[in-house]
Design a protein around this motif. Sequence first.
Motif, PDB file in Angstrom:
ATOM      1  N   SER A 100      77.373  -4.370 -22.300  1.00 37.37           N
ATOM      2  CA  SER A 100      77.751  -3.810 -20.996  1.00 37.37           C
ATOM      3  C   SER A 100      76.742  -2.760 -20.551  1.00 37.37           C
ATOM      4  CB  SER A 100      79.137  -3.165 -21.077  1.00 37.37           C
ATOM      5  OG  SER A 100      80.055  -4.030 -21.667  1.00 37.37           O
ATOM      6  N   VAL A 101      76.320  -1.890 -21.487  1.00 35.94           N
ATOM      7  CA  VAL A 101      75.354  -0.847 -21.151  1.00 35.94           C
ATOM      8  C   VAL A 101      74.035  -1.477 -20.706  1.00 35.94           C
ATOM      9  CG1 VAL A 101      73.961   1.029 -22.110  1.00 35.94           C
ATOM     10  CG2 VAL A 101      76.392   0.889 -22.647  1.00 35.94           C
ATOM     11  N   ALA A 102      73.618  -2.517 -21.414  1.00 36.23           N
ATOM     12  CA  ALA A 102      72.360  -3.174 -21.065  1.00 36.23           C
ATOM     13  C   ALA A 102      72.444  -3.792 -19.672  1.00 36.23           C
ATOM     14  CB  ALA A 102      72.017  -4.230 -22.117  1.00 36.23           C
ATOM     15  N   LEU A 103      73.587  -4.434 -19.362  1.00 37.93           N
ATOM     16  CA  LEU A 103      73.735  -5.051 -18.055  1.00 37.93           C
ATOM     17  C   LEU A 103      73.786  -3.999 -16.948  1.00 37.93           C
ATOM     18  CD1 LEU A 103      76.263  -7.959 -18.770  1.00 37.93           C
ATOM     19  CD2 LEU A 103      73.800  -8.099 -18.324  1.00 37.93           C
ATOM     20  N   ALA A 104      74.520  -2.896 -17.205  1.00 39.25           N
ATOM     21  CA  ALA A 104      74.589  -1.810 -16.217  1.00 39.25           C
ATOM     22  C   ALA A 104      73.191  -1.264 -15.946  1.00 39.25           C
ATOM     23  CB  ALA A 104      75.504  -0.696 -16.717  1.00 39.25           C
ATOM     24  N   ASN A 105      72.389  -1.116 -16.989  1.00 37.98           N
ATOM     25  CA  ASN A 105      71.023  -0.637 -16.823  1.00 37.98           C
ATOM     26  C   ASN A 105      70.191  -1.615 -16.019  1.00 37.98           C
ATOM     27  OD1 ASN A 105      69.782   1.854 -18.380  1.00 37.98           O
ATOM     28  ND2 ASN A 105      71.609   1.181 -19.451  1.00 37.98           N
ATOM     29  N   LEU A 106      70.375  -2.899 -16.331  1.00 41.89           N
ATOM     30  CA  LEU A 106      69.588  -3.926 -15.665  1.00 41.89           C
ATOM     31  C   LEU A 106      69.859  -3.903 -14.165  1.00 41.89           C
ATOM     32  CD1 LEU A 106      67.612  -6.192 -16.304  1.00 41.89           C
ATOM     33  CD2 LEU A 106      69.558  -7.742 -16.540  1.00 41.89           C
ATOM     34  N   LEU A 162      82.622   4.970 -23.680  1.00 47.00           N
ATOM     35  CA  LEU A 162      81.318   4.849 -24.334  1.00 47.00           C
ATOM     36  C   LEU A 162      80.301   4.192 -23.415  1.00 47.00           C
ATOM     37  CD1 LEU A 162      81.644   3.784 -28.054  1.00 47.00           C
ATOM     38  CD2 LEU A 162      80.545   5.780 -27.073  1.00 47.00           C
ATOM     39  N   ILE A 163      80.764   3.175 -22.681  1.00 45.54           N
ATOM     40  CA  ILE A 163      79.843   2.472 -21.774  1.00 45.54           C
ATOM     41  C   ILE A 163      79.296   3.458 -20.743  1.00 45.54           C
ATOM     42  CG2 ILE A 163      79.673   0.677 -20.004  1.00 45.54           C
ATOM     43  CD1 ILE A 163      81.796  -0.892 -21.627  1.00 45.54           C
ATOM     44  N   LEU A 164      80.184   4.287 -20.182  1.00 41.92           N
ATOM     45  CA  LEU A 164      79.766   5.287 -19.190  1.00 41.92           C
ATOM     46  C   LEU A 164      78.735   6.248 -19.782  1.00 41.92           C
ATOM     47  CD1 LEU A 164      82.920   6.447 -17.202  1.00 41.92           C
ATOM     48  CD2 LEU A 164      80.668   5.928 -16.262  1.00 41.92           C
ATOM     49  N   ILE A 165      79.072   6.842 -20.931  1.00 42.57           N
ATOM     50  CA  ILE A 165      78.191   7.855 -21.525  1.00 42.57           C
ATOM     51  C   ILE A 165      76.844   7.246 -21.909  1.00 42.57           C
ATOM     52  CG2 ILE A 165      77.903   9.395 -23.504  1.00 42.57           C
ATOM     53  CD1 ILE A 165      80.895   9.915 -23.395  1.00 42.57           C
ATOM     54  N   HIS A 166      76.874   6.089 -22.534  1.00 48.46           N
ATOM     55  CA  HIS A 166      75.611   5.451 -22.925  1.00 48.46           C
ATOM     56  C   HIS A 166      74.782   5.076 -21.700  1.00 48.46           C
ATOM     57  CE1 HIS A 166      77.223   4.123 -27.128  1.00 48.46           C
ATOM     58  NE2 HIS A 166      76.996   5.415 -27.039  1.00 48.46           N
ATOM     59  N   THR A 167      75.461   4.652 -20.648  1.00 48.00           N
ATOM     60  CA  THR A 167      74.736   4.294 -19.428  1.00 48.00           C
ATOM     61  C   THR A 167      74.034   5.530 -18.859  1.00 48.00           C
ATOM     62  OG1 THR A 167      76.324   2.539 -18.992  1.00 48.00           O
ATOM     63  CG2 THR A 167      74.947   3.232 -17.150  1.00 48.00           C
ATOM     64  N   VAL A 168      74.752   6.662 -18.841  1.00 53.34           N
ATOM     65  CA  VAL A 168      74.158   7.899 -18.339  1.00 53.34           C
ATOM     66  C   VAL A 168      72.924   8.285 -19.168  1.00 53.34           C
ATOM     67  CG1 VAL A 168      74.542  10.384 -18.154  1.00 53.34           C
ATOM     68  CG2 VAL A 168      76.266   8.795 -17.323  1.00 53.34           C
ATOM     69  N   PHE A 169      73.001   8.075 -20.484  1.00 53.66           N
ATOM     70  CA  PHE A 169      71.891   8.507 -21.327  1.00 53.66           C
ATOM     71  C   PHE A 169      70.736   7.515 -21.374  1.00 53.66           C
ATOM     72  CE2 PHE A 169      73.936  12.241 -22.486  1.00 53.66           C
ATOM     73  CZ  PHE A 169      73.033  13.021 -23.209  1.00 53.66           C
ATOM     74  N   THR A 170      70.962   6.266 -20.929  1.00 47.88           N
ATOM     75  CA  THR A 170      69.870   5.294 -20.948  1.00 47.88           C
ATOM     76  C   THR A 170      69.227   5.136 -19.564  1.00 47.88           C
ATOM     77  OG1 THR A 170      71.611   3.625 -20.777  1.00 47.88           O
ATOM     78  CG2 THR A 170      70.541   3.880 -22.916  1.00 47.88           C
ATOM     79  N   LEU A 171      70.004   5.356 -18.510  1.00 49.23           N
ATOM     80  CA  LEU A 171      69.475   5.127 -17.154  1.00 49.23           C
ATOM     81  C   LEU A 171      68.197   5.913 -16.844  1.00 49.23           C
ATOM     82  CD1 LEU A 171      72.460   4.660 -14.686  1.00 49.23           C
ATOM     83  CD2 LEU A 171      70.523   3.130 -15.035  1.00 49.23           C
ATOM     84  N   PRO A 172      68.103   7.204 -17.219  1.00 45.03           N
ATOM     85  CA  PRO A 172      66.864   7.921 -16.883  1.00 45.03           C
ATOM     86  C   PRO A 172      65.622   7.215 -17.427  1.00 45.03           C
ATOM     87  CG  PRO A 172      68.519   9.469 -17.613  1.00 45.03           C
ATOM     88  CD  PRO A 172      69.094   8.101 -17.825  1.00 45.03           C
ATOM     89  N   PHE A 173      65.686   6.773 -18.686  1.00 46.25           N
ATOM     90  CA  PHE A 173      64.527   6.079 -19.243  1.00 46.25           C
ATOM     91  C   PHE A 173      64.272   4.768 -18.504  1.00 46.25           C
ATOM     92  CE2 PHE A 173      62.547   3.061 -22.127  1.00 46.25           C
ATOM     93  CZ  PHE A 173      61.402   3.768 -22.482  1.00 46.25           C
ATOM     94  N   THR A 174      65.350   4.016 -18.265  1.00 43.81           N
ATOM     95  CA  THR A 174      65.200   2.729 -17.580  1.00 43.81           C
ATOM     96  C   THR A 174      64.578   2.919 -16.199  1.00 43.81           C
ATOM     97  OG1 THR A 174      67.162   1.936 -18.737  1.00 43.81           O
ATOM     98  CG2 THR A 174      66.445   0.679 -16.824  1.00 43.81           C
ATOM     99  N   VAL A 175      65.070   3.918 -15.454  1.00 47.18           N
ATOM    100  CA  VAL A 175      64.564   4.142 -14.098  1.00 47.18           C
ATOM    101  C   VAL A 175      63.084   4.515 -14.147  1.00 47.18           C
ATOM    102  CG1 VAL A 175      64.700   5.698 -12.106  1.00 47.18           C
ATOM    103  CG2 VAL A 175      66.796   4.723 -13.069  1.00 47.18           C
ATOM    104  N   TRP A 176      62.738   5.425 -15.045  1.00 44.01           N
ATOM    105  CA  TRP A 176      61.336   5.835 -15.172  1.00 44.01           C
ATOM    106  C   TRP A 176      60.450   4.652 -15.549  1.00 44.01           C
ATOM    107  CZ3 TRP A 176      58.720   6.842 -20.156  1.00 44.01           C
ATOM    108  CH2 TRP A 176      57.418   7.324 -19.978  1.00 44.01           C
ATOM    109  N   PHE A 177      60.875   3.945 -16.591  1.00 35.66           N
ATOM    110  CA  PHE A 177      60.134   2.805 -17.119  1.00 35.66           C
ATOM    111  C   PHE A 177      59.884   1.748 -16.033  1.00 35.66           C
ATOM    112  CE2 PHE A 177      60.135  -1.253 -19.493  1.00 35.66           C
ATOM    113  CZ  PHE A 177      59.235  -0.967 -20.494  1.00 35.66           C
ATOM    114  N   LEU A 178      60.950   1.383 -15.317  1.00 35.05           N
ATOM    115  CA  LEU A 178      60.817   0.326 -14.317  1.00 35.05           C
ATOM    116  C   LEU A 178      60.067   0.808 -13.074  1.00 35.05           C
ATOM    117  CD1 LEU A 178      64.260  -1.509 -14.577  1.00 35.05           C
ATOM    118  CD2 LEU A 178      62.053  -2.187 -15.530  1.00 35.05           C
ATOM    119  N   THR A 179      60.239   2.109 -12.721  1.00 32.86           N
ATOM    120  CA  THR A 179      59.495   2.614 -11.562  1.00 32.86           C
ATOM    121  C   THR A 179      57.991   2.519 -11.827  1.00 32.86           C
ATOM    122  OG1 THR A 179      61.305   4.134 -11.076  1.00 32.86           O
ATOM    123  CG2 THR A 179      59.211   4.582 -10.009  1.00 32.86           C
TER     124      THR A 179
END
Lengths: 297, 298
Positions: A100-106, A162-179
């Motif tokens: 779920s976290v991976a999909l939310a990030n995607l 857990l999905i919410l918290i993990h998403t919050v902690f992974t999104l910054p990296f994902t956003v930076w990486f993909l930008t």
Amino acid sequence: MSGRRVLRSGLPVVLSLALAAYILAPFAWVALSSIQPEKELFRVPPRWIPRVLTVDNYRFVFTGRFPAGYEETGIARGRISEKARDALPALRNSTIVAVSVALANLVLGTLAAYTFSRLRFPGAGPLYSFILASRLLPPMAVAIPYYLIVNRLGLLDRYAALILIHTVFTLPFTVWFLTVYFRRVPPDLEEAAFVDGCTRLQALVRIVVPVTAPALAAATAFSFMFSYNDFPFALFVTSTIRSQTIPVIVANTAINPDVSFGVVAVTVVLTMLPPVAFAMAFRRYITRGLITVTTTR
Amino acid sequence: MPPRRQYRETRYAYATVLPVVLIVALFTLYPFAFALLTSLREVVLYRPWSQPFVGLKNYLDVVRSEFFVASWQHTLTFVAWAVPLATLLGFAVAHLLNARTPLAPLLNVVILLPWAIPTVISGIIWAWIFNSSYGAFNGALYSLGLIDSYLPWLSRPRSALACVLFAHIWKEVPLTSILYLAALQAIPEELYDAARVDGAGALAALRRITVPLVLPTTLIVLVYETMVGIVTFDLLYVMTGGGPAGATSLISYYLYNSMFVAFNFGQGAALAVLLALALVALIALYLRLLRSEEIYAT
């Protein structure tokens, strides 16, 4: 001179071998522990090449049938090791949360990163900085408030917390990486699509996503692995096997000094399989992705 | 751009960015504000109905506590070893990954393994290796005749911290070496050719070309490793439980203890704020270094 040449070509090989042994030895140790009877594990000195092999520890984790000889080493041992049987439901919990976290990030990460890489709008800079800077907060500093927020939302001991918290902690990296990645894609193709009447979203999905698929795969792998591997957050916001993830179950089983090493070794091996498989499957994307974002200026 | 399209673009921009901003804000600003407010009140578990405002008392209590000073000392000792080791070993290992040896392809696969697995799992494995009744480390020393009987490595203050450090390095070096590998591969080969033509030795090339050109990566690695070192928690939870006698109770573990074991939320929050400030100060320092380095580069 020839001595020096031998040194120059031989030394890296020797060092590489030593490095491989250093990395692999702990894996070998735990794998061998999982397929030996408990008595064998306590030999002094240990048998480096095991002589007695058994699948009893695995059978215990999968079916609950006690390995032979555990009664002799103490009655409590069996009952304590019983907790290791939670490994299978915990693996299921971990998989559900991490996917779920991976999909939310995607989805969220791709949409936001594409916007940051292409569009100018009021507040773009500060919002981008805010997302990246949020990652600086040490997990332990927000643990208690997390517990309280999650409690107030009625999500304690649920996947959603857990999905919410993990998403919050992974999104910054994902956003930076993909930008960083999206900025490297020339905008010409999209410009052509706009002339043909494409919307932003259509351009992203039809043109940008296909050419950046490796980066998206890497970002997905990173967020999956962060979520699957997380320990502190999972420790704080889960309390029963209803949502407890595999690192929590294995850690809390393993820190009991009376637990059976062989049985816990099985759970350790099972825990490592998904992230190792993931890392191997996405290996090229992960390494190339890291190389790209850390050397792009 | 026509104003209508401009408007549509802006609306699209906010629609895609705001979900991320809001969810991140809810789970960073609110918790931090909450921690800040809690740190100014006396909040203990056994008196939930009374949370008097006490100003900076929690901060003073925390800073004056001998455990606070001790845990920062342990943390700084740990970081002082962990950061240079992870950086230097990463730099060295990257050269092996980059070398044209028959083993390099294998190493490039194997190196990801410690990075891929959960930190608690690597902690459990290393705790077993250093175990006093069933440990490969004791077994190896015993087999080699270096010790007469198994030693409790994780129950002695100094060796316990060293064991945690060892496990930490094993887990961290893969990432630092991959980052350095990236930096090495970005250096044009011609630079080394030119240096060779000029008669520079391998050591001079390393000092004059490699080290300066991987400097941006070194900064990333240094800061990242410092942060990771300071917030170390997982390894301590499974390897030592903060013991023996608090010798491995690094700041994050001490924080966990004061909140979830001692249940003094006010002091825990004060500790959390201090930890967050320390990290922000560190990042500010990092950005400064990075900026001065950029001036140097242009």
